[in-house]
Design an enzyme around this catalytic site. Structure first.
Site, short mmCIF file in Angstrom:
data_model
loop_
_atom_site.label_atom_id
_atom_site.label_comp_id
_atom_site.label_asym_id
_atom_site.label_seq_id
_atom_site.Cartn_x
_atom_site.Cartn_y
_atom_site.Cartn_z
N GLY A 177 -2.23 -10.35 -2.36
CA GLY A 177 -1.97 -9.16 -1.52
C GLY A 177 -3.18 -8.68 -0.75
N GLY B 62 -6.49 -4.64 -1.14
CA GLY B 62 -5.57 -4.52 -2.27
C GLY B 62 -4.87 -3.17 -2.27
N LYS C 270 -6.72 -0.17 11.07
CA LYS C 270 -7.97 -0.41 11.80
C LYS C 270 -7.75 -0.90 13.22
CE LYS C 270 -7.02 -3.75 8.82
NZ LYS C 270 -6.85 -3.85 7.39
N VAL D 208 0.84 -1.21 0.00
CA VAL D 208 0.00 0.00 0.00
C VAL D 208 0.87 1.26 0.00
CG1 VAL D 208 -1.73 1.30 1.30
CG2 VAL D 208 -1.91 -1.19 1.14
N LYS E 51 -12.95 -3.48 12.05
CA LYS E 51 -13.69 -2.62 11.13
C LYS E 51 -15.12 -2.41 11.62
CE LYS E 51 -10.89 -4.16 7.22
NZ LYS E 51 -10.75 -5.21 6.22
N ILE F 20 -13.97 1.83 -0.64
CA ILE F 20 -15.38 2.24 -0.55
C ILE F 20 -15.52 3.41 0.43
CG2 ILE F 20 -17.74 1.47 -0.11
CD1 ILE F 20 -16.73 -1.41 -0.34
N1 HSE Z 1 -6.75 -8.01 5.01
C1 HSE Z 1 -7.74 -7.03 4.78
C2 HSE Z 1 -8.88 -7.66 4.02
C3 HSE Z 1 -7.15 -5.90 4.00
O1 HSE Z 1 -8.70 -8.75 3.49
O2 HSE Z 1 -9.96 -7.08 3.95
C4 HSE Z 1 -8.02 -4.71 3.88
O3 HSE Z 1 -8.33 -4.18 5.15
#
Ligand code: HSE
Length: 445
Positions: free
Chosen positions: A189, A306, A107, A16, A207, A138
């Protein structure tokens, strides 16, 4: 245009971080127009200075000392992409105390320390933005804070982990096992550095905490979340789901009770009917359905993991922080009432898919139905799967209390010839699962 450039420090340069640096560099002219000042990459903290990188910037900007970078004079925005709690949290605090705004995709830190971090941001008149921390590309957090800021959000249901959605999708489409599908997700990834956080639901729970805290204006804690990951999901679960026109998904369910003084926050594998919008979410995509008193039902859907999607959301936050900074403004403090009213399990009502294996004739379908009835659980449909080994009864219940379902599972386990503990999965109904009373708590389980 302001001629003083806005200095951005980037901490972390993995998948990232690399994309963020490239976007800030390659789009510098457009970003300067949009922000009202040129952006200058002041430094990029990396773990390994020797590793070859294609960042397009002067290699002299790389450092392996993130603290020194954060403490440099004149840093306007710190982009924290280290992941994990420490040293990420301390560096964010130092940055804000020194007057820099912080943009983060972390997060875990935000879910765990959100109230304190917001308090520090407010005290120092800076921004703390973390749009990329939930569902990557999003836009969700700003809509919750701003666009829905005057509404009354009652329910949020979503797929917020790309890795597990990819894995479950592969299992559904190809019949592959969890391990093979997870390896693919890691190669692409999507997964965290340690994919345990993905498959055990910790990532989705963090999250859910962020979403719930912003949706219900009251900070929750990861310990408020009832969490089940996907490690127990088998090819048989996936096949059973297909047989009743459902798919298995890891779903975050956040609800506010009718009395509006309690929250329900869960992350769990669920059977999602194919007619439900979440059933169509494929690969590493995420989708979140928000229900609000005035807005009604809103569906947000897109890339949830990603490098590029996450980087895009981070650079969006950099633009926001920069604009505010140039105006001498910062985001108003997030209300930090700490919720101690999150409940789970017992008071929940819903339909359940139940699989009972019976080896021999000592237990009949009538015995199974009676055991369920004794616990106030009624059967909606039933089918029998004959195999070479034990017979399998597959039942779908009528809506019932989860506390009753759990007691019923105990009763079924005690019947003769019922070998394994019956497997159950919750079914996501389109009108949701409601908390019906205050009896339940995670501890009841
Ligand atoms: N590992 C997390 C997922 C990455 O797969 O959603 C994005 O937060």
């Amino acid at each position: 245009m302001n001629t003083r450039p806005l200095k951005v420090a980037v901490l972390g340069c993995g998948v990232v971080g690399t994309k963020v640096v490239r976007l800030l560099h390659d789009r510098r002219s457009a970003l300067a127009d949009r922000m009202g000042a040129p952006v200058e990459i002041a430094g990029v903290a990396v773990r390994d200075l020797q590793r070859p990188r294609d960042l397009g910037i002067d290699p002299a900007l790389l450092t392996n000392d993130p603290l020194e970078l954060v403490k440099r004079d004149g840093i306007d925005i710190v982009v924290e992409l280290l992941g994990g709690i420490e040293p990420a949290r301390s560096l964010m605090v130092t940055a804000m105390e020194r007057g820099a705004s912080v943009v983060s995709a972390n997060k875990a830190v935000v879910a765990e320390h959100g109230p304190v971090l917001h308090e520090i941001a407010a005290r120092h008149g800076v921004d703390l933005l973390y749009e990329a921390s939930v569902a990557a590309a999003i836009p969700l957090l700003r809509p919750l804070r701003d666009s829905l800021g005057g509404d009354d959000v009652t329910r949020v249901v979503g797929i917020v982990n790309g890795t597990t959605n990819y894995v479950l999708d592969r299992m559904t489409e190809t019949g592959s096992g969890l391990d093979a599908a997870l390896r693919e997700a890691i190669e692409r990834g999507y997964a965290e550095a340690d994919p345990t956080a993905d498959v055990e639901g910790t990532d989705a729970a963090a999250k859910a905490v962020i979403l719930g805290s912003l949706a219900f204006h009251s900070w929750m804690s990861p310990t408020d979340v009832y969490r089940e990951g996907i490690t127990g999901v088998t090819a048989e679960d996936v096949a059973d789901a297909r047989a009743c026109d459902c798919v298995v998904k890891l779903v975050a369910v956040l609800e506010r009770t009718a009395a509006q003084d309690e929250f329900l926050v869960r992350v769990q594998p669920m059977m999602v009917p194919r007619t439900h919008p979440l059933a169509e979410v494929k690969g590493a995509d995420n989708a979140v359905l928000i229900e609000a008193a005035s807005a009604g039902r809103l569906l947000f859907r897109g890339a949830g993991a990603g490098g590029a999607p996450t980087a895009g959301a981070i650079v969006g936050d950099v633009v926001t922080a920069a604009r505010r900074r140039l105006l001498g403004q910062h985001e108003p403090a997030v209300r930090t009432t700490v919720a101690d009213r999150a409940r789970a399990a017992g008071g929940l009502r819903g339909r359940y898919h139940l699989r009972v294996r019976v080896d021999g004739s000592a237990t009949s379908l009538d015995d199974i139905v009676s055991a369920l009835r004794r616990n106030e659980v009624r059967v909606g449909s039933v089918r029998r799967r004959r195999t070479a080994g034990p017979d399998t009864w597959v039942l779908v219940t009528e809506p019932c209390r989860e506390a009753d379902l759990l007691s019923a599972v105990d009763s079924l386990s005690a019947l003769p010839s019922v070998g394994d503990v019956p497997r159950f999965l919750r079914i996501l109904d389109s009108d949701g699962q409601e908390v019906v009373d205050g009896q339940g708590s995670t501890a009841d389980r």
